[in-house]
Design a protein around this motif. Sequence first.
Motif, PDB file in Angstrom:
ATOM      1  N   GLY A 385      34.773  15.641 -21.090  1.00 11.10           N
ATOM      2  CA  GLY A 385      35.319  14.114 -21.205  1.00 11.10           C
ATOM      3  C   GLY A 385      36.415  13.940 -20.055  1.00 11.10           C
ATOM      4  O   GLY A 385      36.413  14.433 -18.812  1.00 11.10           O
ATOM      5  N   ASP A 386      37.057  12.918 -20.249  1.00 17.85           N
ATOM      6  CA  ASP A 386      38.033  12.426 -19.036  1.00 17.85           C
ATOM      7  C   ASP A 386      39.068  13.256 -19.129  1.00 17.85           C
ATOM      8  O   ASP A 386      40.167  13.542 -19.666  1.00 17.85           O
ATOM      9  CB  ASP A 386      38.423  10.978 -19.504  1.00 17.85           C
ATOM     10  N   ALA A 387      39.386  14.109 -17.602  1.00 18.61           N
ATOM     11  CA  ALA A 387      40.266  15.094 -17.594  1.00 18.61           C
ATOM     12  C   ALA A 387      41.724  14.465 -17.331  1.00 18.61           C
ATOM     13  O   ALA A 387      42.815  15.132 -17.707  1.00 18.61           O
ATOM     14  CB  ALA A 387      40.101  15.683 -16.137  1.00 18.61           C
ATOM     15  N   SER A 388      41.600  13.321 -17.102  1.00 18.33           N
ATOM     16  CA  SER A 388      43.047  12.457 -16.816  1.00 18.33           C
ATOM     17  C   SER A 388      43.755  12.066 -17.995  1.00 18.33           C
ATOM     18  O   SER A 388      44.971  12.348 -18.048  1.00 18.33           O
ATOM     19  CB  SER A 388      42.923  11.475 -15.987  1.00 18.33           C
ATOM     20  N   SER A 389      43.157  12.378 -18.968  1.00 13.09           N
ATOM     21  CA  SER A 389      43.669  12.047 -20.434  1.00 13.09           C
ATOM     22  C   SER A 389      43.474  13.140 -21.432  1.00 13.09           C
ATOM     23  O   SER A 389      43.859  13.030 -22.594  1.00 13.09           O
ATOM     24  CB  SER A 389      43.073  10.810 -21.151  1.00 13.09           C
ATOM     25  N   ALA A 390      43.083  14.142 -20.804  1.00 11.14           N
ATOM     26  CA  ALA A 390      42.955  15.483 -21.961  1.00 11.14           C
ATOM     27  C   ALA A 390      44.152  16.086 -22.190  1.00 11.14           C
ATOM     28  O   ALA A 390      45.009  16.092 -21.200  1.00 11.14           O
ATOM     29  CB  ALA A 390      41.967  16.539 -20.999  1.00 11.14           C
ATOM     30  N   PRO A 391      44.411  16.337 -23.401  1.00  7.55           N
ATOM     31  CA  PRO A 391      45.713  16.991 -23.822  1.00  7.55           C
ATOM     32  C   PRO A 391      46.014  18.356 -23.163  1.00  7.55           C
ATOM     33  O   PRO A 391      45.326  19.094 -23.082  1.00  7.55           O
ATOM     34  CB  PRO A 391      45.553  17.052 -25.345  1.00  7.55           C
ATOM     35  N   GLY A 392      47.062  18.495 -22.680  1.00  2.00           N
ATOM     36  CA  GLY A 392      47.832  19.917 -22.238  1.00  2.00           C
ATOM     37  C   GLY A 392      47.312  20.116 -20.818  1.00  2.00           C
ATOM     38  O   GLY A 392      47.683  21.218 -20.424  1.00  2.00           O
ATOM     39  N   VAL A 393      46.527  19.442 -20.106  1.00  2.06           N
ATOM     40  CA  VAL A 393      46.110  19.789 -18.789  1.00  2.06           C
ATOM     41  C   VAL A 393      47.306  19.923 -17.949  1.00  2.06           C
ATOM     42  O   VAL A 393      48.198  18.989 -18.110  1.00  2.06           O
ATOM     43  CB  VAL A 393      45.104  18.914 -18.365  1.00  2.06           C
ATOM     44  N   LYS A 394      47.214  20.805 -16.654  1.00  2.00           N
ATOM     45  CA  LYS A 394      48.292  20.799 -15.622  1.00  2.00           C
ATOM     46  C   LYS A 394      48.109  19.823 -14.559  1.00  2.00           C
ATOM     47  O   LYS A 394      46.768  19.265 -14.386  1.00  2.00           O
ATOM     48  CB  LYS A 394      48.431  22.173 -15.036  1.00  2.00           C
ATOM     49  N   ARG A 395      48.994  19.307 -14.253  1.00  2.00           N
ATOM     50  CA  ARG A 395      48.932  18.191 -13.135  1.00  2.00           C
ATOM     51  C   ARG A 395      49.032  18.612 -11.739  1.00  2.00           C
ATOM     52  O   ARG A 395      49.737  19.671 -11.630  1.00  2.00           O
ATOM     53  CB  ARG A 395      49.974  17.057 -13.319  1.00  2.00           C
ATOM     54  N   LEU A 396      48.316  18.139 -10.839  1.00  2.00           N
ATOM     55  CA  LEU A 396      48.241  18.584  -9.407  1.00  2.00           C
ATOM     56  C   LEU A 396      49.666  17.928  -9.212  1.00  2.00           C
ATOM     57  O   LEU A 396      50.231  16.908  -9.528  1.00  2.00           O
ATOM     58  CB  LEU A 396      47.125  18.190  -8.714  1.00  2.00           C
ATOM     59  N   PRO A 397      50.076  18.189  -7.744  1.00  2.00           N
ATOM     60  CA  PRO A 397      51.333  17.376  -7.301  1.00  2.00           C
ATOM     61  C   PRO A 397      50.938  15.975  -6.941  1.00  2.00           C
ATOM     62  O   PRO A 397      49.751  15.646  -6.650  1.00  2.00           O
ATOM     63  CB  PRO A 397      51.447  18.038  -5.793  1.00  2.00           C
ATOM     64  N   ALA A 398      51.921  15.098  -7.324  1.00  2.00           N
ATOM     65  CA  ALA A 398      51.621  13.751  -7.510  1.00  2.00           C
ATOM     66  C   ALA A 398      52.025  13.038  -6.158  1.00  2.00           C
ATOM     67  O   ALA A 398      51.732  11.636  -5.866  1.00  2.00           O
ATOM     68  CB  ALA A 398      52.430  13.158  -8.613  1.00  2.00           C
ATOM     69  N   ASN A 399      52.747  13.661  -5.227  1.00  2.00           N
ATOM     70  CA  ASN A 399      53.115  12.902  -3.989  1.00  2.00           C
ATOM     71  C   ASN A 399      53.146  14.173  -2.942  1.00  2.00           C
ATOM     72  O   ASN A 399      53.270  15.358  -3.103  1.00  2.00           O
ATOM     73  CB  ASN A 399      54.583  12.011  -4.148  1.00  2.00           C
ATOM     74  N   LEU A 400      53.429  13.521  -1.723  1.00  2.00           N
ATOM     75  CA  LEU A 400      53.659  14.654  -0.560  1.00  2.00           C
ATOM     76  C   LEU A 400      55.076  15.531  -0.793  1.00  2.00           C
ATOM     77  O   LEU A 400      54.778  16.756  -0.412  1.00  2.00           O
ATOM     78  CB  LEU A 400      53.822  13.742   0.842  1.00  2.00           C
ATOM     79  N   ALA A 401      55.848  14.921  -1.204  1.00  2.00           N
ATOM     80  CA  ALA A 401      57.129  15.738  -1.366  1.00  2.00           C
ATOM     81  C   ALA A 401      56.889  16.881  -2.508  1.00  2.00           C
ATOM     82  O   ALA A 401      57.489  17.863  -2.292  1.00  2.00           O
ATOM     83  CB  ALA A 401      58.241  15.025  -1.925  1.00  2.00           C
TER      84      ALA A 401
END
Length: 452
Positions: A385-401
């Motif tokens: 299903g939709d990975a962006s709303s899957a519970p408990g998933v790790k996130r990639l860096p959200a910005n250049l910093a």
Amino acid sequence: MGKLDLSALKDQYQNGTIDMITVAGVDMQGKLFGKKVPVRYFLDDAVHGIHTCAINFIWDVSLKYAENYTFCNFDTGLHDIKVIPDISTLRRYPWIPKNAVVIGDIYNKDGSEVTIAPRNILKKQLAKAEALGYRAYAASEIEFHIFKETIDSAREKNFSNLQPLFSYPVDYSIYRLNVDDWFLGQLARYLEEAGIPVEALKGEWGNGQVELNVQYAEALEMADRTAIYKNGIKEIAALNNLMVTFMAKHDTEASGSSGHTHISLWDLQGNNVFYDANHPYKLSDTGRYFLGGMMALAPEFMLFYAPYINSYKRLANTGGAPNTQTWGEDNRTTAFRVDGQGKSSRIENRIPGSDANHYLVLAACLASGLYGIEHKIDIEAPTKGDASSAPGVKRLPANLAEAIQKLSNSKIARELLGDDVVDHYLTAAHNELNDYFLEVTDWERKKYFEFI
């Protein structure tokens, strides 16, 4: 098709078909730089290399110079480097009459390699793969927006309120492909004539947005093709009074442009080593470990997949642009998508945008994937299903910093790529970030000018 060897170049020069040749290196951003020379001079002398200033590896995408690089600065005298042609890349450049192009590798004047040059970075990873018994194959899928604007008219409008080639979504529509064949057909035919075999052109979701698929090839050849066709698409558009952008996100309300990258490993006998019909997910141990390495190191290598401030504005859009450390079976919401059977078995890295340097993307994929094989980094179950709303998933860096911080703290990246490479590209990213913080933007004027 459009590929040439020196004998064919001599023949075409003698019969008047080709009389000029571009000798090009590839800069940090994946753009071509170099010199155009007569074929006569190329055959007599430039075939052994041309000199260019090392400044080509210290300025940003808009050719803004920075003094804080170790590789080149005023203390080094803004010294020369040498671009030595790789004759295997020699090809016709058919949208410019009587022209050819050849890509070269970058060397210091003492004959040593310039280790921070993207083509050399990729070749180092390919050599490591071959030493382990593998050859890497890849394919690029690059999206871009086309506008009914010239470079001058776009500048006059401050790159805002530009008129797209078509003003509504045409995802998979055949109608617009035919209506706009006067340009898109010309584009495909020119690339074919240049020895860049096109697999498909398709309409995309954004207004004026198109995707180009190029047939898979050995990874270095694919990176060369991508550098040439990105350069060529912009030129062919300009010659037709159009303008193309490869920005990852050219407008807040616009669809982002991806640079999806497919990769697979083959043994030296010509067998795809990712596929195993008897293993879970039809991935061999080699395929699983390669994917495991790419996933594990994705945050640390994010800077090579998303190098600019703007890159992350595409990834903030969860409608297909991945922002999670996930993989899936034919799942376009995950960062890594596994698909294909037999020789077509492959891993698609969906993180990069169309703004990324494909040499660095492939180098990062290979470095992390081979690390996964060597350390047997296995994968968890695929995301459904939709990975962006899957519970408990790790996130990639959200910005250049955040990406800068991940790479800065990565001992593994330094081990795999070298301190000089990591430090050089971190300098570029810091400069990008600092320039952004110094610039007064339209966003600030809209938010503050009237109300503060």
